[in-house]
Structure formats: structure tokens, C-alpha cells
Design a protein around this motif. Structure first.
Motif, PDB file in Angstrom:
ATOM      1  N   VAL A 315       0.915  -1.037  -0.095  1.00  0.00           N
ATOM      2  CA  VAL A 315       0.044   0.072  -0.109  1.00  0.00           C
ATOM      3  C   VAL A 315       0.796   1.151   0.059  1.00  0.00           C
ATOM      4  O   VAL A 315       1.996   1.398   0.793  1.00  0.00           O
ATOM      5  N   VAL A 316       0.572   2.213  -0.996  1.00  0.00           N
ATOM      6  CA  VAL A 316       1.238   3.499  -0.869  1.00  0.00           C
ATOM      7  C   VAL A 316       0.281   4.484  -0.416  1.00  0.00           C
ATOM      8  O   VAL A 316      -0.916   4.511  -1.186  1.00  0.00           O
ATOM      9  N   CYS A 317       0.366   5.284   0.581  1.00  0.00           N
ATOM     10  CA  CYS A 317      -0.437   6.547   0.670  1.00  0.00           C
ATOM     11  C   CYS A 317       0.149   8.092   0.309  1.00  0.00           C
ATOM     12  O   CYS A 317       1.256   8.241   0.672  1.00  0.00           O
ATOM     13  N   ILE A 323      -5.810  12.229   7.026  1.00  0.00           N
ATOM     14  CA  ILE A 323      -6.413  10.989   6.478  1.00  0.00           C
ATOM     15  C   ILE A 323      -5.479   9.967   5.738  1.00  0.00           C
ATOM     16  O   ILE A 323      -5.704   8.656   6.230  1.00  0.00           O
ATOM     17  N   SER A 324      -4.544  10.418   5.167  1.00  0.00           N
ATOM     18  CA  SER A 324      -3.110   9.588   4.798  1.00  0.00           C
ATOM     19  C   SER A 324      -2.722   8.541   6.011  1.00  0.00           C
ATOM     20  O   SER A 324      -2.542   7.445   6.146  1.00  0.00           O
ATOM     21  N   VAL A 340       4.271   6.160   3.115  1.00  0.00           N
ATOM     22  CA  VAL A 340       3.907   7.276   2.948  1.00  0.00           C
ATOM     23  C   VAL A 340       4.647   8.280   2.160  1.00  0.00           C
ATOM     24  O   VAL A 340       5.684   8.181   2.363  1.00  0.00           O
ATOM     25  N   ILE A 341       3.954   8.881   1.236  1.00  0.00           N
ATOM     26  CA  ILE A 341       4.813   9.799   0.345  1.00  0.00           C
ATOM     27  C   ILE A 341       4.202  11.291   0.435  1.00  0.00           C
ATOM     28  O   ILE A 341       2.958  11.521   0.281  1.00  0.00           O
ATOM     29  N   MET A 406      -4.936   7.986  -2.007  1.00  0.00           N
ATOM     30  CA  MET A 406      -4.815   9.525  -2.302  1.00  0.00           C
ATOM     31  C   MET A 406      -5.520  10.375  -1.326  1.00  0.00           C
ATOM     32  O   MET A 406      -6.659  10.511  -1.088  1.00  0.00           O
ATOM     33  N   GLY A 407      -4.634  10.688  -0.398  1.00  0.00           N
ATOM     34  CA  GLY A 407      -5.035  11.859   0.725  1.00  0.00           C
ATOM     35  C   GLY A 407      -4.490  13.044   0.501  1.00  0.00           C
ATOM     36  O   GLY A 407      -3.773  13.795   1.149  1.00  0.00           O
ATOM     37  N   THR A 408      -4.981  13.650  -0.792  1.00  0.00           N
ATOM     38  CA  THR A 408      -4.430  14.852  -1.477  1.00  0.00           C
ATOM     39  C   THR A 408      -5.479  16.158  -1.435  1.00  0.00           C
ATOM     40  O   THR A 408      -5.406  16.857  -2.141  1.00  0.00           O
TER      41      THR A 408
END
Length: 587
Positions: A315-317, A323-324, A340-341, A406-408
Motif C-alpha cells: 500500500v502507498v499513501c 487522512i493518509s 507514505v509519500i 490518495m489523501g491529497t
């Protein structure tokens, strides 16, 4: 649920006067429910238990709190202020925090965990989060100096109290509509009934669920929707609140006072409250339309994500937002890896600053979350079948990825207000008065889409997407819609729980310095955010309750905190004594 005969409904704006209702007065607010639902001073003795001695009167000092046992199942909070004893419920109605550890102000008490406020005289909830009020008990002192408490038998073993709700009056031809089934709309419809509104009341919910606690959706896999709903279907039916589930607003015509809905109905309204929240935004990255690129904004999206992950998932956030981070914390023990990015040097830097952000990053790294900061995604890559397999980063490296969250950020759900007459800002928010009314009379807006003034140092309107503030907006809007005048006076308060560490934050404003008291390493600290005028604009904490609640209460009283009051390390919390000092005089 609820009647769907909107096309046949006509509104006249008229209502049969109720002699028992108080129309309110300019510059004042008096809850109508107290007058409408007041009981006789001589209540039926049979409704109450026998008086129980809970402690000696001299054990409760002036401006102090004491939790006592009424019986083996029920505890009571005693508070003495201005020489008078008060007896109320001992647990916050939100998540059950022990109120005797909270922040005592003048005439009210604030929850130590999340900042909900309750009136000492009535137990009524005045600020949020939460729904219900505290039970309020009879208390006096016997000739022998014992504190004697009596409570209604119906309150035994209860920690919450629902305020009295007005009944629907068929002669009342008014129709009020609340658009948005989130925390703001849910509070608004209840408060309208509590404030005495007896006309037709419709709650329009985009999701196919009754209003629920959105704080929990990112944290628990497989949680049944019924377990997080604020109220059940019977509650709304009993109080004649029509809930339209799976229905969204498509157009507002203020000239005709009409709301056009996705179910094909056009509803005439007398007053309307709009709290439609926001929609998750995906940045325009190639591959963002792949099926395994997800957002988490509501119950359905969260549960779908939890169902998709397996022990082999990578998983990538994207984004280091709340939220992320909450999704990463919830998933890391269930999948093969979580990365996490984030664009910034540390997560949550904009909210908490560099030092606290660095400590939060270490907390995630210690719990096996890979943190790639000062980075971003340039390309999302799928295979020939359209399955997500990897993402390209800004530094031209590639990492494997089966699910991308996507927590963008988000955008306000206000497209349906275009050409309505309601002025919408370029960013989609709506400016409101201190009473939450828009530029169009009888149209009120709150929650995440409102650009509103807050209590504190901010001079201009701000848009803040806080859960607590959304619920508060719902209450204030309802009070004003019912004819009373109530100005917004809430202090922004938010909270998060990351790997068991609860972080609180209250206040708003720019800052020059952060003064940290305690240990970041031990995650037991208070952070004071100080501006160029040496005034504290906000306070954050971890494992130091109730300091943030105390700061929120201080600001809500119209007082302030200066740098000179927190510079003395040996006595840094002396300022909390201000909470019980007289309120500033308003000239």
C-alpha cells in the motif's frame, strides 16, 4: 425513509402562532425548549429516587470538581461554583471521557479529550463533538453537612440525556430543509426540533445511510454502519424528521425558494441549511483513474479499501495529511508494506511544525511505515490488465504498489449553488455572517463549505474543516433559523489518534515560535504556538490532558495567553487559573 410527496407540497411561509413560544430578542439567545418543555416546579416525587448521601459538603471546595458514586452503577460529578453545588453526569457524552479531569470554566465544563462543553446548571451540550447533553441531578446539603443527590429513575445508569424535542404540528405549514447528512446536518435537524420548530423538516443525505460518526471510518475494518450511526431510524421517525437517503441536491433556486433533488423532486422551503461537505480530490497524475487508486472520504470508500487489502498488499499513501496517516496506521498491521509519500520535510508540518512533525514521522517509522518525504508521484503504472503494479517518484525511482490511497485534499460540494444567487468563492466556499446566514436571506451554510469567522485572533473569515466546528455550525444555524439570535463563538478544536497516541490541538493563527514543554521523545508534551505579538495563537498536546481543553476554554472566554505567562518553566501552567477569573467586560 420519510414522505416523498414533495411535488405536491406548497409552502406559504405562514405558521399558526404558538403562545408558548418565545420569538427571541435581538442580541440575546434563550433556548426555547426550556420554556416550551418546562415542567412544574413541584415535580412528581415518584419520578425521583430517594436522596443519597454521596460525600460531605466540606469535601467539595469552591471552583472544584469531585466525582462520587451514587450507587454501584452510577457516578455523579459534583461542581461547586459561586457557593452553589451542581450535580451532573460524570462522563462526556462523546466518547466517555471522565469529566472530573476536564477544564472547569465559568458556568460550564469542557471535556479533557476532545473539547465538548456542557452547562453546569442544565447539563446541556454547548460545544462539540458529541450529540447528547449530560444528565442533571437534584442536589442539596443536609443539616448534617452531607451532600444529598436525587436523580430521576429514568436517568439511573445513564450517561447521556437527549434534550426535549418539539412535536410536528400539522397546522404549521413551514418547511425547513437541511442539505447534508454529515455531522453538521445531523446536529442541525435535532437542534431545530429542540428549539421548538414544529413544521415539516427534511434531511437530504447524499449517502444511503443515516448520519454517522465519520471519525471512525478510517480506523476500523468491517465496522457495521449501524454501530457508528448517530441515531437509528426510529429516532427520526419519532421526531418527524424526514431523512432522504441516497439523495443529493442538484440545484438551488433562491428566487422561488426551491431545492431540486436527484430523486426528481422539487421542494419548496421556507429556510434551508446547507452543509454538503467536501469531495476527495485526485491530482492529475497519469494513471490516477486505475481501479486500485482510491480515496477515503466516507464509509463506503473506507470499507471497500479494507476489503481490498490482503496480507500481501503493498500500500502507498500519497500525502501526509491526517487522512493518509490514519489510513496508514490502520493498514500497516494487515498488509505486507505501507509507504507514505509527502511533499514536505515531515508529515503534518503545516499543522504542528517541524519538531512535532519529525517526532510523528519517527512514530510511524517505529511502527514499520516507510516515510518518503520531500517526494511525490509522477506516474501511476498498471499492467496490461489494468492492475496497479508500481508508481514513479519525483527522484525517478520506482516503488511497487498494489493499492494507492490518495489523501491529497478535497473540494467543497457546492457546484449545485452555481447561479443560485448564493455567492460562492473561487475555492468553492461560501461566505457567511456570524449567524451563518449567506448573502441570500433564509439560506444558511455551515461545516466544511463555510467561510466563517472564528473565536480568537483571526480577523478575517477562514475555512476550517474540523469535525467539532461542523457540529457547532449546525447548532448555531438551527438556533438562528428558529428566530433567536446566537452568534458563533467556538474555538477550533481537533484531535487525532495515531498508534495509540492522542494528539489535541486548539486555536488558529500564524506563529513565529513554538515553545515545547515536556518530552517529544516520550510523546508527552505541550506545544505553545506564539505569534509576532508574543501571543499564543494555538496549543497542541500529547498525553497532557486537559491542557488543550483549558486553552480552548480560555479563548472562548475572550481572554488571551501571552509568552510571558509560559516562559517560567517551573510554573508554566499557572495561566490556567485565569479560567475561573471574571470574564472581561464588554463595552
Amino acid at each position: 425513509m420519510g414522505s416523498m410527496l414533495c411535488k405536491e407540497y406548497k409552502t406559504t411561509g405562514k405558521v399558526t402562532p404558538n403562545p408558548d413560544q418565545n420569538s427571541g430578542a435581538a442580541g440575546s439567545y434563550q433556548s426555547k425548549c426550556e420554556k416550551m418543555f418546562a415542567v412544574s416546579d413541584v415535580e412528581k416525587e415518584s419520578e425521583y429516587t430517594e436522596a443519597v448521601a454521596v460525600c460531605k459538603a466540606n469535601e467539595v471546595a469552591e471552583n472544584s470538581m469531585k466525582q462520587v458514586d451514587f450507587d454501584e452503577d452510577t457516578s455523579v460529578l459534583l461542581v461547586k461554583q459561586h457557593g452553589k453545588l451542581h450535580a451532573i453526569g460524570s462522563k462526556c457524552t462523546h466518547y466517555g471521557a471522565p469529566m472530573h479531569t476536564g477544564a472547569l470554566g465559568i458556568g460550564r465544563i469542557r471535556c479533557p479529550w476532545h473539547g465538548a462543553c456542557f452547562n453546569l446548571e442544565t447539563g446541556d451540550i454547548e460545544d462539540f463533538p458529541g450529540l447528547d447533553s449530560l444528565p442533571c441531578y437534584k442536589v442539596n446539603v443536609s443539616d448534617e453537612g452531607q451532600v444529598m443527590v436525587r436523580m430521576k429513575r429514568t436517568d439511573l445508569e445513564k450517561t447521556k440525556r437527549l434534550k426535549s424535542m418539539a412535536k410536528r404540528n400539522p397546522k404549521d405549514e413551514r418547511c425547513y430543509i437541511v442539505v447534508g447528512g454529515g455531522p453538521s446536518g445531523a446536529i442541525c435537524v435535532e437542534t431545530l426540533r429542540q428549539e421548538g420548530f414544529t413544521g415539516r423538516l427534511i434531511l437530504v443525505c447524499r449517502e444511503p445511510y443515516l448520519p454517522y460518526d465519520r471519525v471512525k471510518v478510517c480506523k476500523f475494518a468491517g465496522i457495521p454502519i449501524e454501530s457508528i450511526q448517530f441515531r437509528d431510524e426510529k429516532f427520526y421517525k419519532d421526531n418527524n424528521i424526514e431523512v432522504w437517503q441516497g439523495v443529493s441536491a442538484e440545484k438551488l433556486v433562491t428566487a422561488q425558494k426551491e431545492l431540486h433533488c436527484s430523486n426528481g423532486y422539487v421542494v419548496k422551503y421556507d429556510k434551508i441549511y446547507i452543509a454538503t461537505g467536501g469531495a476527495a480530490v485526485k491530482p492529475p497524475i497519469p494513471g490516477a483513474d486505475l481501479e486500485m487508486v482510491r480515496t477515503v472520504r466516507d464509509y463506503k470508500e473506507a470499507q471497500e479499501l479494507f476489503e481490498l487489502v490482503t496480507p500481501k498488499s503493498r500500500v502507498v499513501c500519497l500525502g501526509s495529511s491526517f487522512i493518509s496517516l490514519e489510513v496508514a496506521a490502520a493498514l500497516v498491521s494487515k498488509v505486507a508494506s505501507v509507504t507514505v509519500i509527502g511533499r514536505d520535510t515531515v508529515p503534518l508540518k503545516a499543522a504542528f511544525g517541524e519538531e512535532i512533525g519529525a517526532r510523528i514521522m519517527k512514530l510511524f517509522q517505529d511502527n514499520n511505515v516507510t516515510m518518503l518525504m520531500e517526494s511525490g508521484i509522477t506516474n501511476i503504472i498498471g499492467d496490461e490488465e489494468g492492475e496497479l503494479i508500481e508508481v514513479d517518484l519525483l527522484d525517478e525511482s520506482t516503488i511497487p504498489c498494489d493499492i494507492l490511497v490518495m489523501g491529497t485534499g478535497s473540494r467543497p460540494n457546492t457546484e449545485f449553488l452555481v447561479d443560485s444567487g448564493v455567492r460562492v468563492n473561487e475555492n468553492g466556499t461560501v461566505d457567511v455572517t456570524d449567524f451563518l446566514e449567506t448573502n441570500v436571506p433564509d439560506v444558511y451554510v455551515g461545516g466544511d463549505i463555510a467561510n466563517a469567522h472564528i473565536y480568537g485572533l483571526a480577523q478575517s473569515r477562514v475555512n476550517i474543516g474540523h469535525y467539532q466546528l461542523a457540529q457547532y455550525h449546525g447548532r448555531i444555524a438551527a438556533i438562528n433559523m428558529c428566530g433567536s439570535i446566537k452568534k458563533m463563538e467556538a474555538v477550533p478544536f481537533f484531535f487525532t489518534l495515531l498508534f495509540g497516541k492522542g494528539i489535541r490541538y486548539a486555536g488558529y493563527g500564524s506563529y513565529k515560535d513554538i515553545i515545547i514543554d515536556g518530552s517529544l521523545e516520550d510523546m508527552k508534551f505541550v506545544a505553545y504556538y506564539v505569534n509576532h505579538a508574543d501571543t499564543v495563537t494555538a496549543v497542541a498536546s500529547c498525553n497532557r490532558d486537559p491542557i488543550v481543553a483549558q486553552f480552548a476554554e480560555l479563548i472562548s472566554q475572550g481572554k488571551c495567553l501571552g509568552r510571558n505567562q509560559i516562559e517560567n518553566v517551573a510554573n508554566r501552567q499557572a495561566w490556567t487559573a485565569q479560567l475561573l477569573q471574571p470574564l472581561p467586560k464588554v463595552r
